[in-house]
Design an enzyme around this catalytic site. Structure first.
Site, short mmCIF file in Angstrom:
data_model
loop_
_atom_site.label_atom_id
_atom_site.label_comp_id
_atom_site.label_asym_id
_atom_site.label_seq_id
_atom_site.Cartn_x
_atom_site.Cartn_y
_atom_site.Cartn_z
N HIS A 56 0.67 -1.00 -0.06
CA HIS A 56 0.10 0.07 0.49
C HIS A 56 1.10 1.26 0.16
O HIS A 56 0.29 2.35 0.03
CB HIS A 56 -0.68 0.20 0.86
N ASP A 85 -6.31 4.33 10.16
CA ASP A 85 -7.69 4.44 9.06
C ASP A 85 -8.21 3.09 8.38
O ASP A 85 -9.13 3.25 8.43
CB ASP A 85 -8.05 5.46 8.53
N GLU A 111 -10.15 13.71 14.57
CA GLU A 111 -9.48 13.48 13.48
C GLU A 111 -9.69 15.10 12.57
O GLU A 111 -10.87 15.22 13.75
CB GLU A 111 -9.68 12.06 12.03
P1 FAD Z 1 4.53 -1.79 2.12
O1 FAD Z 1 3.47 -0.91 1.48
O2 FAD Z 1 4.17 -3.13 1.06
O3 FAD Z 1 5.65 -1.39 2.63
C1 FAD Z 1 5.79 0.26 3.05
C2 FAD Z 1 7.43 0.37 3.43
O4 FAD Z 1 7.67 -0.64 5.31
C3 FAD Z 1 8.37 -0.54 2.46
O5 FAD Z 1 9.39 0.38 2.15
C4 FAD Z 1 8.77 -2.30 3.12
O6 FAD Z 1 9.46 -3.18 2.72
C5 FAD Z 1 8.61 -2.07 4.13
N1 FAD Z 1 7.78 -3.30 5.07
C6 FAD Z 1 7.02 -3.73 4.61
N2 FAD Z 1 6.76 -5.63 5.95
C7 FAD Z 1 7.63 -4.68 6.52
C8 FAD Z 1 8.77 -5.55 7.47
N3 FAD Z 1 7.43 -7.01 7.65
N4 FAD Z 1 9.42 -5.86 7.98
C9 FAD Z 1 10.15 -4.84 7.81
N5 FAD Z 1 10.27 -3.30 6.90
C10 FAD Z 1 8.29 -4.05 5.91
N6 FAD Z 1 -0.67 4.53 7.34
C11 FAD Z 1 -0.95 5.89 8.39
O7 FAD Z 1 -0.61 5.29 9.13
N7 FAD Z 1 -2.40 5.53 8.60
C12 FAD Z 1 -3.94 5.55 8.17
O8 FAD Z 1 -4.49 5.75 8.55
C13 FAD Z 1 -3.37 5.14 6.91
N8 FAD Z 1 -4.26 4.99 6.23
C14 FAD Z 1 -4.17 4.00 4.36
C15 FAD Z 1 -5.71 4.23 4.21
C16 FAD Z 1 -5.31 3.77 2.83
C17 FAD Z 1 -6.30 3.19 1.43
C18 FAD Z 1 -4.26 2.79 2.29
C19 FAD Z 1 -3.71 2.19 0.60
C20 FAD Z 1 -2.84 3.77 2.97
C21 FAD Z 1 -3.53 3.93 4.58
N9 FAD Z 1 -1.91 4.48 4.95
C22 FAD Z 1 -2.37 4.53 6.33
C23 FAD Z 1 -0.87 4.00 4.52
C24 FAD Z 1 -0.08 2.67 5.10
O9 FAD Z 1 1.07 2.93 6.43
C25 FAD Z 1 1.23 2.51 4.00
O10 FAD Z 1 0.87 2.69 2.92
C26 FAD Z 1 2.53 1.49 4.72
O11 FAD Z 1 3.12 1.31 3.95
C27 FAD Z 1 1.70 0.30 4.87
O12 FAD Z 1 0.96 -0.42 4.00
P2 FAD Z 1 1.59 -2.01 3.39
O13 FAD Z 1 1.46 -2.92 5.15
O14 FAD Z 1 0.89 -2.47 2.60
O15 FAD Z 1 3.16 -1.70 3.82
#
Ligand code: FAD
Length: 545
Positions: A98, A163, A277
């Site tokens: 994400h 969120d 918020e």
């Molecule tokens: P990814 O996007 O897959 O990874 C993010 C980063 O973390 C990359 O650099 C990856 O290499 C690293 N990573 C992933 N997993 C690990 C692991 N296990 N160990 C170490 N590094 C790792 N964020 C908020 O804080 N508050 C919100 O309210 C919020 N709302 C959102 C709503 C939507 C619809 C979306 C799409 C995103 C939202 N986000 C929010 C953002 C979200 O926190 C980030 O996108 C974050 O990257 C987590 O997503 P992911 O788990 O898919 O991680």
């Protein structure tokens, strides 16, 4: 039957070994890894394609291979192989993808698909300690699953949320993890008791405040630079049954922020809201977008007439919740009334909804399903998230909400304050230099529909304009989910934490093989050993694109 099982076992062994062999024609270190999960190296395979894009939809990078791990040991094996390999290759953990700008991708390397283990049930299931009020979860677990597991089985829940819950534990802990509870409990990274982490050397270490504390603090908010989180121990509290969800409108920005700041300054558990918020309303689209399942025909308002009456172009919506159990309904009414009396919103613009706790926390997913069914979810998302210091939020309003945006938001614009003392200084997070700061989040969707103001190019340019405005106006902001392309920008972003960030990198990921999609450090495959790495980091190992 037994014969059939043996045949199946042999077949899967053959498949795994043959895939591994294919991969290691370039990287012999992978030959004898003994991975229990699965490695896929075929460029055309669905597993490879699915990790080559992300929610941002603006970047596409195909890795050399994808690992679907079955355990932390699998993760350690692949990272150790990368670290010890003569040729070198990179390893990036991916949560649920994400990210916006390819942060979880890697070229010439292996993506560890943490959210999609080798087979259902292969990675460790969550474990709750009711005595010590925590849950241990796999790093690729999605928050929605953590919530359901803890509430359904134990009536408990984590304290601090995002969120949207279809994000992974490891992904949000690498960034911060914030929502309307952060003013009170701090971000998700302030609610972690212990981690298991695979460092860039392939060591699997447990860390906490007491054990390996430098690694613990480095990893929290560390953008995946210091290790891959394979287990997190998250603090729990009793889960409430119900939520009263309230929205009120403001036409005056300073009154709106004054009320928000007042609400986040309240200390007592009983006399404050559980979630604070807010969002900016510059156009009608905000009522119909993905964050607003709240407003319906029975619970709606006419923005145009309220704006006209107040003679303003922009409105602000304060969003609050109060948690309760069915038996406490009278007390809740009283507490909410008392709190609302202190606020100065536009009279008669109070909208209320009662719902189950889980439905409130999972509110964004409902809108996701709606948007998906309309084909409006998988579009480019040029999002911009910034932390703005309290003293400059008025300047930001004048310059951006009432200026640069020009009556066009292309998605929700969130704005809410947080207390800096709820964030631990020792983590890798960087924040504005004031006790109270705001998150301002431009959550945009771009469309190729002939309307120039909805195009990716237009919105990306507008993001740059907003950042430039902050620089010109002396607003010392910090990007949340930072995206930079030069060494100087990263250095500026981390400010006084930059030296420590580099020292931690040298200690925990000396060959800079982890999370290269963040574009902070460039892997250096010319050096096998860590001895001279400090120099290489100093001189030339940043991305300077
Ligand atoms: P990814 O996007 O897959 O990874 C993010 C980063 O973390 C990359 O650099 C990856 O290499 C690293 N990573 C992933 N997993 C690990 C692991 N296990 N160990 C170490 N590094 C790792 N964020 C908020 O804080 N508050 C919100 O309210 C919020 N709302 C959102 C709503 C939507 C619809 C979306 C799409 C995103 C939202 N986000 C929010 C953002 C979200 O926190 C980030 O996108 C974050 O990257 C987590 O997503 P992911 O788990 O898919 O991680």
């Amino acid at each position: 039957m037994a014969k059939q099982n043996i045949l199946l076992l042999l077949l899967s062994f053959f498949i795994i070994v043959s895939i591994t062999n294919a991969l290691t024609t370039n990287h012999s270190d992978l030959l004898c890894l003994g991975i229990d999960g699965s490695l896929t190296a075929t460029a055309a395979a669905a597993a490879v394609k699915s990790v080559s894009t992300d929610f941002g939809g603006m970047t596409s990078i195909q890795p050399m291979a994808v690992l679907h791990p079955s355990s932390a040991t699998d993760v350690a094996r692949i990272v150790k192989a990368a670290y010890e390999s003569a040729d070198g290759f990179t390893v990036s953990a991916r949560g649920h993808g994400h990210s916006i700008n390819g942060q979880a991708m890697t070229e010439d390397g292996v993506v560890v698909d943490m959210a999609a283990p080798a087979a259902a049930g292969m990675t460790p299931a969550p474990e709750v300690s009711e005595e010590f009020m925590f849950v241990d979860v796999w790093g690729g677990q999605m928050w929605i699953d953590v919530l359901m597991f803890c509430v359904d089985g134990y009536g408990l829940a984590p304290k601090s949320w995002t969120d949207y819950l279809y994000l992974t534990v490891g992904g949000t802990l690498s960034n911060g993890g914030i929502s309307g509870q952060a003013f009170s409990f701090g971000p998700q990274i302030s609610n972690v008791l212990e981690l298991d982490v695979v460092t860039g050397k392939g060591e699997l270490l447990t860390c906490s405040e007491e054990i390996n504390s430098e690694l613990f603090h480095a990893v929290l908010g560390g953008l995946g630079q210091f290790g891959i989180i394979t287990r997190a121990r998250i603090s729990l509290q009793p889960a409430p049954q119900r939520v009263r969800w309230i929205r009120v409108l403001y036409s005056d920005f300073s009154v709106f922020t004054h009320d928000q700041e007042y609400l986040i300054s309240l200390e007592s558990n009983y006399k404050k809201f559980d979630y604070v918020e807010g969002f900016v309303i510059v156009d009608q689209t905000v009522i119909n977008n993905w964050r607003s399942s709240f407003f319906s025909s029975s619970n709606s308002f006419d923005i145009i007439s309220i704006k006209a009456k107040a003679n303003v172009g922009v409105l602000y919506c304060l969003e609050l919740t109060k948690n309760y159990n069915d038996n406490d309904i009278d007390i809740v009414d009283q507490e909410v009334d008392e709190l609302m009396k202190k606020l100065n919103f536009i009279p008669d613009t109070i909208f209320t909804m009662e719902l189950d706790y889980i439905d409130f926390l999972d509110r964004v997913h409902k809108s996701e399903l709606k948007l998906r069914s309309m084909g409006l979810w998988d579009v480019p998302h040029p999002w911009l998230n910034i932390f703005v210091p309290k003293s400059k939020i008025g300047d930001f309003d004048n310059g951006v909400f009432k200026g640069i945006l020009g009556n066009n938001s292309n998605g929700p614009i969130l704005i809410y304050p947080m207390n800096k003392d709820k964030w631990d200084k020792r983590t890798s997070m960087v924040l504005p230099n004031e006790d109270v700061f705001y998150l301002v989040a431009f959550l945009r969707s771009a469309f190729n529909n002939g309307d120039e103001t909805q195009s990716l190019e237009f919105l990306s340019n507008q993001n740059n304009q907003i950042l430039k405005f902050c620089d010109d106006a002396g607003i010392e902001h910090k990007q949340y989910f930072p995206h930079y392309v030069t060494q100087e920008e990263w250095k500026r972003h981390f400010g006084e934490k930059w030296t420590q960030f580099i020292q931690r990198k040298v200690e925990f990921d000396p060959r800079s093989i982890l999370a290269t999609g963040q574009r902070i450090f460039k892997p250096d495959f010319t050096k096998c050993l860590a001895s001279s790495l400090m120099d290489s980091h100093k001189d030339h190992s940043y991305f300077t694109i």
